[in-house]
Structures are given as C-alpha cells and as structure tokens.
Write an enzyme that holds these catalytic residues in place. Structure first.
Site, PDB file in Angstrom:
ATOM      1  N   CYS A 341      49.509  47.198  21.769  1.00  0.00           N
ATOM      2  CA  CYS A 341      50.788  46.510  21.950  1.00  0.00           C
ATOM      3  C   CYS A 341      51.477  47.033  23.207  1.00  0.00           C
ATOM      4  O   CYS A 341      52.103  48.097  23.174  1.00  0.00           O
ATOM      5  CB  CYS A 341      51.693  46.713  20.735  1.00  0.00           C
ATOM      6  SG  CYS A 341      53.313  45.909  20.896  1.00  0.00           S
ATOM      7  N   CYS A 344      55.273  47.616  22.835  1.00  0.00           N
ATOM      8  CA  CYS A 344      55.662  48.781  22.034  1.00  0.00           C
ATOM      9  C   CYS A 344      55.410  50.085  22.788  1.00  0.00           C
ATOM     10  O   CYS A 344      56.297  50.936  22.900  1.00  0.00           O
ATOM     11  CB  CYS A 344      54.884  48.808  20.723  1.00  0.00           C
ATOM     12  SG  CYS A 344      55.141  47.375  19.664  1.00  0.00           S
ATOM     13  N   ASP A 345      54.194  50.245  23.286  1.00  0.00           N
ATOM     14  CA  ASP A 345      53.760  51.537  23.788  1.00  0.00           C
ATOM     15  C   ASP A 345      53.826  51.674  25.310  1.00  0.00           C
ATOM     16  O   ASP A 345      53.708  52.778  25.844  1.00  0.00           O
ATOM     17  CB  ASP A 345      52.330  51.826  23.320  1.00  0.00           C
ATOM     18  CG  ASP A 345      52.230  51.867  21.797  1.00  0.00           C
ATOM     19  OD1 ASP A 345      53.225  52.260  21.171  1.00  0.00           O
ATOM     20  OD2 ASP A 345      51.167  51.512  21.259  1.00  0.00           O
TER      21      ASP A 345
END
Length: 523
Positions: A341, A344-345
């Site tokens: 992701c 997200c990361d």
C-alpha cells in the site's frame, strides 16, 4: 488552521461534550508546532468545556497534544498534527473524553474495565494511511474508558528518528509498553482478544449458540454489503461474517468511477456501506475468518477460531487481495521494506530510493505518488510494454526521479536480516542480472481471489481460483451463491461487485422460496 465550514460543523458536534477537557500541548519552534498550536486554539474556541495548557511536559514529543478528560483522568495523545485521515480520530477522541459514550457492547466494556495494569499503547501511522484511523480509534476507545490505558498516535513521517530506531517500515505499527503488539489492520475486537485470553472462547460459544441464518454472507466488502441489504429487505434472517467490514476498498485512496458519486475515498464509502447495512436487522460478526463449508442438515460454516455457524443459504463474497511476486526475500521482509500500500507506507520512505513491481495502472499510480515523497522510484514490469493507461504513463515519464524498466523479471528482494536493502532482477532479452539499491519494494501486480479455504469443498473453482457461478450467482454447491472479485466476473470493479452481490442475494432468496423446508419460515 480550520476553515469556517469545518468550525461550524465541529461546533454542532461539540454540543455533545458535557465534561471538561484539557488540551496539553508541547511545542517547539517548528512549523508543525505552529500548526498544532493553531489547531488547539481553534478547538478551544468551539466549546466552553475545552481549555489549553502549553508546554506541560519538557520530556514530551514535540509537537504533541494530549486530550485529558479531567473528570476521569483518561488521556489520549497525538504526536504530530492529527489532520488528514486522522482528523476524525481527533474529533472522536474529544467527544469521548467529553462524556459522549462510545458505541461498545456490554461485553466489550467489561473487558476494558477489567484491565487494572498500566498499558501504554503507541501507534505509528502515516497521515495518508486509510487503515490507520481504524486502529488509532480502537486504541483511543480503550483509553477513553479506562484510566489505566493510555494511547499515543505518532506521525511516523514527522518522528523519523523513532521510526528508524524501531525499524518501522509499515503502518499502522502498534507497541504496548515498548514491545511490538501488532502491525497492520486490527479491530477493537482483535485487540480485546489479545488482551483477554478468555474473550476468544466466549466469542466461540456465542457464535455456536446462534440460530441458523436464512442467508449468511461471507465477506464484508461491497458485494457482501449489497447481498446483506437485499437479503434483509426480503425479511430474511441475515448475517455477515467477515475479517473486517469493507474489505480491500478500505485501503483504496481515490474512487472516481462509482456511478452517481463524482469522487470519494475508500474509508468513506466503507463507512456508508456499513451504515446502510446496519439500518437493517443484520447480524454483523466481524474479526472472523471462515475455514470451511460443508452441507449437513444445514450449511455448516466453520470459522478459524473453532466456531460453527449454520445457514440455509450462503453468499460467498470474500473478494481478492494483492498478488505476491513470490521471490526470495518477499515473505521475509514483508512489513520491513516490502509493502503493498503506497498510500499507507510511502511516507515512511521519505527521501529514500524505492522500487515498484508492476506496470499496470496501480503500479504506475503508485510510482507517481511515491515520486513526490521518495528520493527515486524504479518501476519493474515483466511484460515488454507498460499496461497502464497512457495518461498515467506520460505522467510517470515526465517525472525526473522515476526510472522504468520493461521486460524484466524480479528475482530476489535483498536485505540485511533487519530490512530491505536492494532488489535483483533479470533483463529478459539479454539474460543479464542487475541489482539496485532500495529501501522499500512496493508490489503492485494485480489480485488473487480469497478462495483457498474452498479447496476440497463442493464449490467449483476455475484454474485461477475464482468461483464458478451462473447468471443467478449460483455455485456448484446447493444453496451456496457467490459474488464480487472472488468469482469469475471478468471485471473487478466496486460497482460490478455490488451488482453481483444483489444478484446472488436474490438468487439465494429464490432458492429459499423453492426449497420446501424454507417456504414457511422464509415467507
């Protein structure tokens, strides 16, 4: 900091605050401290119950904000500026600290109130992560209901030294009293099960005692939500069992092809789906994974926790997940540099070189997003040409810190036993082995259906693991229907999944009214 429209909305929400709240802020000379101070002053202006104390603790992270409920002495902290996806976490924390009750069951409250030992949770997030708020809000709920529990949201992009020291390469990462507690999406139910060993057995007993469902939907994504609504509207006893409500959509950043809605975000759509399902008498059993299905007197659905649910008909809508590249190093470094992701990361790799495996739309979109954060992005595509839309390809090629390699095969993700350090690939035309130095590898090579648990069952799968269905959503197993990305549907789209969920649910209803044993009970 907050515009007039948001202030007006918050002022209305803050009418629910009945108890005094103290905002303790620790600041330094940074721009982020100025933002946090401005945010705190805006919040104070919206409720007479909120006050501010500055520089309360010389040892505190800076900038940070602690929400202290003066009546109960509970504390919820935010290290960084809780905007972006975490703004909702901030607002909910204020409401709960101010006396607005959490939506918890008696069983959940009993487990929380029983905790009598100090528990200090720290959850590292990125403000662009759509999964993180679910975890932050679950932990905040614990802290709001028990003064022995404290929780701190930490913006990993802002506190990079801590991220590096703890080798955090995926969010959300949760620490309890300094030790790693969980990584990735976890629900409140998951957390309580880990904290209370008896709660898992109580949950099994509770599930085993449930009466047979007319329709049991397996999976809580768009297809499952649609199936549940259509079944409930027919007056059928309907249940939904799922690992988490929303499925993969909860991790989707931008949705611009959902008909009648110009654009939205995954978490927002998931919240709307759940709210719609909850308008009906649907039994939602979250944080549960199905292990097997077989036909006896009823359809018996075995869960991984050992419980068994019974149903007269079933709609399988377990969706799909990101496909793994299946090379040495991928499993070993998952969460330690290997990620799926970018939203997200990605912020955890600020200023560092990364690679993206996959040249379809998701891969090129990831590369474009990451190019704004990281030092350099290398895209690796197995085919001789990129498969993404031309507009995305043109954008990626226009960015100076994106390098694209086609006709290459990733052969290994390398690391130093702690984290990813590089990637090896093969030039398919020349046979030359190449290596690049990267801190992170984002895998974006499509989807694989969540159907492994059906291997060996009477539900027929094709060679890709997708469930074979007819035009009513029927599978090869009597009384079992399927919908969405787990099926042979050629187009994996939200709107198509919703339609197939409705079709499968109506197919199940048609099956029930034609089954003699169910006529009287389902009528």
């Amino acid at each position: 900091m907050l515009d007039a429209q948001i202030k007006s909305q918050l002022q209305e929400h803050f009418k629910q605050i009945k108890s005094p709240i103290e905002l303790k802020i620790a600041l330094d000379n940074s721009n982020k401290s100025d933002e946090l101070n401005s945010l705190a002053q805006d919040l104070v202006s919206l409720s007479a119950h909120i006050s501010v104390v500055e520089n309360y603790d010389m040892n505190a992270r800076r900038p940070s904000l602690v929400i202290n409920a003066k009546d109960t002495n509970t504390q919820i902290s935010f290290a960084g500026v809780p905007m972006g996806h975490e703004f909702t976490s901030l607002v909910l924390a204020l409401l709960h600290a101010g006396g607005h009750p959490s939506k918890l069951s008696k069983d959940e409250l009993d487990v929380i109130h029983f905790i009598d030992q100090p528990m200090n949770f720290e959850v590292y997030v990125s403000l662009s992560c759509q999964t993180c708020p679910q975890v932050v809000q679950a932990l905040n709920t614990l802290a709001a209901n028990n003064a022995n529990i404290s929780t701190t949201m930490i913006d990993g992009a802002l506190f990079q030294d801590e991220v590096d020291e703890r080798s955090i390469m995926a969010v959300p990462s949760v620490y309890l009293n300094g030790e790693l507690f969980s990584q990735g999406a976890v629900s409140l139910s998951d957390i309580l099960k880990k904290l209370d060993g008896n709660s898992a057995q109580k949950e099994v007993e509770k599930l085993n005692d449930k009466a047979p469902f007319d329709v049991l939907v397996i999976g809580g994504g768009p297809a499952g939500a649609s199936a549940a609504v259509y079944a409930a509207r027919k007056g059928l006893n309907t249940g939904v069992v799922a690992e988490r409500f929303g499925g993969q959509v909860a991790d989707t950043m931008s949705i611009e092809n959902f008909i009648s809605v110009k654009e939205t975000e995954g978490p927002k759509l998931v919240a709307q789906l759940e709210q719609h399902v909850k308008q009906y008498d649907v039994d939602i059993m979250g944080s549960n994974k199905v292990a097997n299905i077989e036909r006896n007197e009823y359809l018996d659905i075995e869960l991984e926790n050992g419980a068994t649910l019974k149903a007269k008909s079933v709609v399988i809508s377990t969706g799909a997940r990101w496909r793994s590249v299946n090379v040495p190093g991928e499993a070993e470094y998952k969460g330690r540099g290997v990620a799926y992701c970018p939203h997200c990361d990605g912020p955890l790799f600020k200023g560092k070189p990364v690679a993206v495996i996959g040249g379809g739309n998701s891969g090129i979109e990831a590369a474009i997003d990451l190019a704004n954060i990281t030092e350099h992005v290398t895209v690796l595509e197995f085919a001789s040409e990129l498969k993404a839309d031309q507009v995305l390809i043109d954008k990626a090629k226009s960015l100076p810190n994106i390098t694209i390699h086609t006709n290459v095969q990733t052969t290994e993700i390398a690391g130093d036993d702690q984290k990813v350090t590089g990637l090896h690939y093969l030039e398919r035309d020349s046979g030359q082995q190449r290596s690049i130095t990267v801190a992170g590898v984002f895998v974006q090579i499509g989807l694989v259906p969540n159907s492994e648990w059906l291997q060996g069952s009477d539900v027929e799968l094709n060679r890709f693991g997708e469930i074979e269905i007819d035009n009513k959503g029927s599978t090869s197993m009597q009384g079992v229907f399927a919908a969405g990305d787990v099926t042979i549907s050629p187009f994996k789209q939200i709107v198509i999944a919703m339609g197939s969920g409705a079709t499968a649910s109506l197919g199940a209803f048609d099956y029930l009214i034609r089954t003699q044993d169910s006529v009287n009970q389902a009528a």
